[in-house]
Design an enzyme around this catalytic site. Sequence first.
Site, short mmCIF file in Angstrom:
data_model
loop_
_atom_site.label_atom_id
_atom_site.label_comp_id
_atom_site.label_asym_id
_atom_site.label_seq_id
_atom_site.Cartn_x
_atom_site.Cartn_y
_atom_site.Cartn_z
N LYS A 93 -3.61 27.60 -24.01
CA LYS A 93 -3.44 28.92 -23.40
C LYS A 93 -3.32 28.71 -21.90
CE LYS A 93 -3.61 33.43 -23.49
NZ LYS A 93 -2.25 33.37 -22.93
N GLN A 114 -6.86 24.56 -16.09
CA GLN A 114 -6.95 25.59 -17.12
C GLN A 114 -7.91 25.20 -18.25
OE1 GLN A 114 -4.42 28.27 -16.56
NE2 GLN A 114 -5.85 29.44 -17.80
N LYS A 117 -11.35 26.10 -17.01
CA LYS A 117 -11.45 27.56 -16.82
C LYS A 117 -11.58 28.28 -18.16
CE LYS A 117 -8.38 29.10 -14.05
NZ LYS A 117 -7.20 29.66 -13.38
N LYS A 129 -0.16 25.00 -19.64
CA LYS A 129 0.51 25.65 -18.51
C LYS A 129 1.99 25.30 -18.59
CE LYS A 129 -0.35 28.21 -14.87
NZ LYS A 129 -1.36 29.24 -14.62
N GLY A 168 1.64 35.10 -18.00
CA GLY A 168 2.30 35.13 -16.70
C GLY A 168 1.59 34.28 -15.66
N ASP A 169 2.25 34.06 -14.55
CA ASP A 169 1.67 33.40 -13.37
C ASP A 169 2.64 33.76 -12.24
OD1 ASP A 169 -0.48 31.23 -12.56
OD2 ASP A 169 1.34 30.55 -11.60
N THR A 212 -7.09 39.73 -13.38
CA THR A 212 -7.44 38.60 -12.51
C THR A 212 -8.05 39.11 -11.21
OG1 THR A 212 -5.60 37.38 -13.48
CG2 THR A 212 -6.61 36.43 -11.51
N ASN A 243 0.41 40.00 -8.08
CA ASN A 243 -0.47 40.60 -9.08
C ASN A 243 -1.95 40.43 -8.72
OD1 ASN A 243 -2.12 39.76 -11.76
ND2 ASN A 243 -0.86 41.56 -12.11
N SER A 379 -6.54 37.81 -21.33
CA SER A 379 -5.49 37.35 -22.25
C SER A 379 -6.12 36.99 -23.60
CB SER A 379 -4.77 36.13 -21.69
OG SER A 379 -3.80 36.52 -20.74
P1 NDP Z 1 2.77 36.72 -7.99
O1 NDP Z 1 4.08 36.07 -8.23
O2 NDP Z 1 2.53 38.09 -8.50
O3 NDP Z 1 2.43 36.73 -6.42
C1 NDP Z 1 2.36 35.54 -5.70
C2 NDP Z 1 2.05 35.87 -4.25
O4 NDP Z 1 1.76 34.66 -3.58
C3 NDP Z 1 3.21 36.51 -3.53
O5 NDP Z 1 2.72 37.32 -2.51
C4 NDP Z 1 3.92 35.29 -2.97
O6 NDP Z 1 4.73 35.57 -1.83
C5 NDP Z 1 2.76 34.42 -2.57
N1 NDP Z 1 3.20 33.01 -2.62
C6 NDP Z 1 3.69 32.33 -3.68
N2 NDP Z 1 4.01 31.09 -3.35
C7 NDP Z 1 3.71 30.97 -2.06
C8 NDP Z 1 3.81 29.91 -1.13
N3 NDP Z 1 4.31 28.72 -1.48
N4 NDP Z 1 3.37 30.14 0.15
C9 NDP Z 1 2.87 31.36 0.50
N5 NDP Z 1 2.76 32.40 -0.34
C10 NDP Z 1 3.18 32.21 -1.58
O7 NDP Z 1 1.68 35.69 -8.58
P2 NDP Z 1 0.18 35.98 -9.00
O8 NDP Z 1 -0.43 36.99 -8.13
O9 NDP Z 1 0.17 36.16 -10.47
O10 NDP Z 1 -0.49 34.55 -8.73
C11 NDP Z 1 -1.08 34.21 -7.47
C12 NDP Z 1 -2.03 33.05 -7.68
O11 NDP Z 1 -3.05 33.41 -8.62
C13 NDP Z 1 -1.41 31.76 -8.24
O12 NDP Z 1 -2.09 30.65 -7.71
C14 NDP Z 1 -1.70 31.86 -9.73
O13 NDP Z 1 -1.71 30.60 -10.36
C15 NDP Z 1 -3.10 32.47 -9.68
N6 NDP Z 1 -3.55 33.12 -10.91
C16 NDP Z 1 -2.83 34.14 -11.46
C17 NDP Z 1 -3.27 34.75 -12.61
C18 NDP Z 1 -2.60 35.94 -13.19
O14 NDP Z 1 -3.16 36.53 -14.14
N7 NDP Z 1 -1.46 36.37 -12.69
C19 NDP Z 1 -4.49 34.27 -13.31
C20 NDP Z 1 -5.21 33.25 -12.58
C21 NDP Z 1 -4.72 32.68 -11.45
P3 NDP Z 1 6.33 35.48 -1.95
O15 NDP Z 1 6.73 36.74 -2.65
O16 NDP Z 1 6.81 35.37 -0.56
O17 NDP Z 1 6.63 34.24 -2.76
#
Ligand code: NDP
Length: 448
Positions: A93, A114, A117, A129, A168-169, A212, A243, A379
């Site tokens: 997962k 993961q 976690k 992943k 998603g991620d 999250t 997100n 999830s």
């Molecule tokens: P989203 O795609 O919804 O948002 C990502 C955000 O991070 C955007 O604001 C993006 O900006 C910014 N970002 C991405 N890459 C970079 C980078 N290289 N440098 C600076 N900013 C960056 O993703 P999520 O919110 O889902 O995920 C964010 C983090 O949380 C990740 O590390 C993910 O693995 C982790 N996570 C997510 C979960 C989930 O349920 N969604 C669960 C657990 C962890 P821009 O639009 O400019 O790229």
Amino acid sequence: MEIKNQYLNDLLVKVTKRNAGENEFLQAVKEVFESLVPVVEKRPELISSGVIERLVEPERFIQFRVAWTDDKNQVQVNRGFRVQYNGAIGPYKGGLRLHPSVCSSVIKFLGFEQVFKNSLTGLPMGGGKGGSDFDPKGKSDMEVMRFCQSFMTELCKHIGPDTDVPAGDIGVGGREIGFMFGQYKRLRNEFTGVLTGKGLTYGGSLARTQATGYGLCYFVNNMLAAKNTSFKGKTVVISGSGNVAIYAAEKAIQLGAKVVSVSDSAGYIYDKNGINVGVVQQIKEVERGRIKEYATRVPGSVYTEGNGVWSIPCDIALPCATQNELNGDDAALLIKNGVKFVAEGANMPSTPEAVEAFLANDVFFGPAKAANAGGVATSGLEMSQNSQRLSWTFEEVDAKLEGIMKAIFDNSTKAAAEYTNNADNLVAGANIAGFLKVANTMIAQGVL
Ligand code: NDP
């Protein structure tokens, strides 16, 4: 010797050789090994069973070509990945990431994290992943659909509701999950809970979108309560505007805090009056725009190019964007400006130097494995609802999420106290608590 245990140090040398150049992966492994020093000293059978050697090697690593045609009828080729890291305690997962930086090192670090976690959530889920170096930014809906269909045409050979359940991620939200689910259903002629984060009309769970970010704040609430304080009146700095960031901001505000920042990869917003989450949602979730637009819509807010978000003074910092976004210098600045709590919404957002600085300066630090586990936990709840063909209410799911985050905090604190004599060392606590359940299970299941 880098790790204060000969066996773990020798093993790290081997892992480094075998995975040469995979820096994110090696960073994640090293952090876990550092935490395991007191564990292997207490339990030598962990060494003789070879369980740690087996844990660092993924059970399966799949890489494939994803060819699709863009709106100009040009053929585009991306690289797809899925790591099925460890299936000892349940089906694999973990999320799918679509971002140009995706490569085998990033997928393996995320899959490795993961495993621990998912174990911490208390739910029966192994670690996996996946993703692709496809960049959804600037692509039309039809291009994203054609990519997702091509991606799933290969991925569907390797996943299933009892085998591997992606989610998603970064770059993968409701739109992408919908396209992938549709393609899986068409290819297999099966309507099953093979993905989570689905839309509510086809098996999605209420509160999964929020999980999250909300879970992160529930975790921080436990950290705050342990220090006899709360979110009320605290200033919070959040990075990212996706997100995780959006729903962390929403919950922190509900709990009485003032959130003063959000960011994206181009720059950050400082809003001294407190971020208006509705405006962020409109820009990012509806218009798929850039965060700098916030400053044109909210008087009094300021947009600055670059990654200076950690220069804003705060009580609580929540990095919610991506790996290694907060380095040692950022940590020093946050500490100088009085930060007291840091918790990771993103995966591995703090560099090892930053984590070291927080731990050395009495900043209470919640590592990603524990603090952001609410997404995958919910999830897991979506999988349970799909198996029962039932839908729970928002309140039911949210209450379960809050309970799970408390249990993760309590278990991490307990493991930290038992193995390090410091209940506040949640890095060690989360790694050890997550590890022990998986390691004991692997030993029980024999050499595989
Ligand atoms: P989203 O795609 O919804 O948002 C990502 C955000 O991070 C955007 O604001 C993006 O900006 C910014 N970002 C991405 N890459 C970079 C980078 N290289 N440098 C600076 N900013 C960056 O993703 P999520 O919110 O889902 O995920 C964010 C983090 O949380 C990740 O590390 C993910 O693995 C982790 N996570 C997510 C979960 C989930 O349920 N969604 C669960 C657990 C962890 P821009 O639009 O400019 O790229």
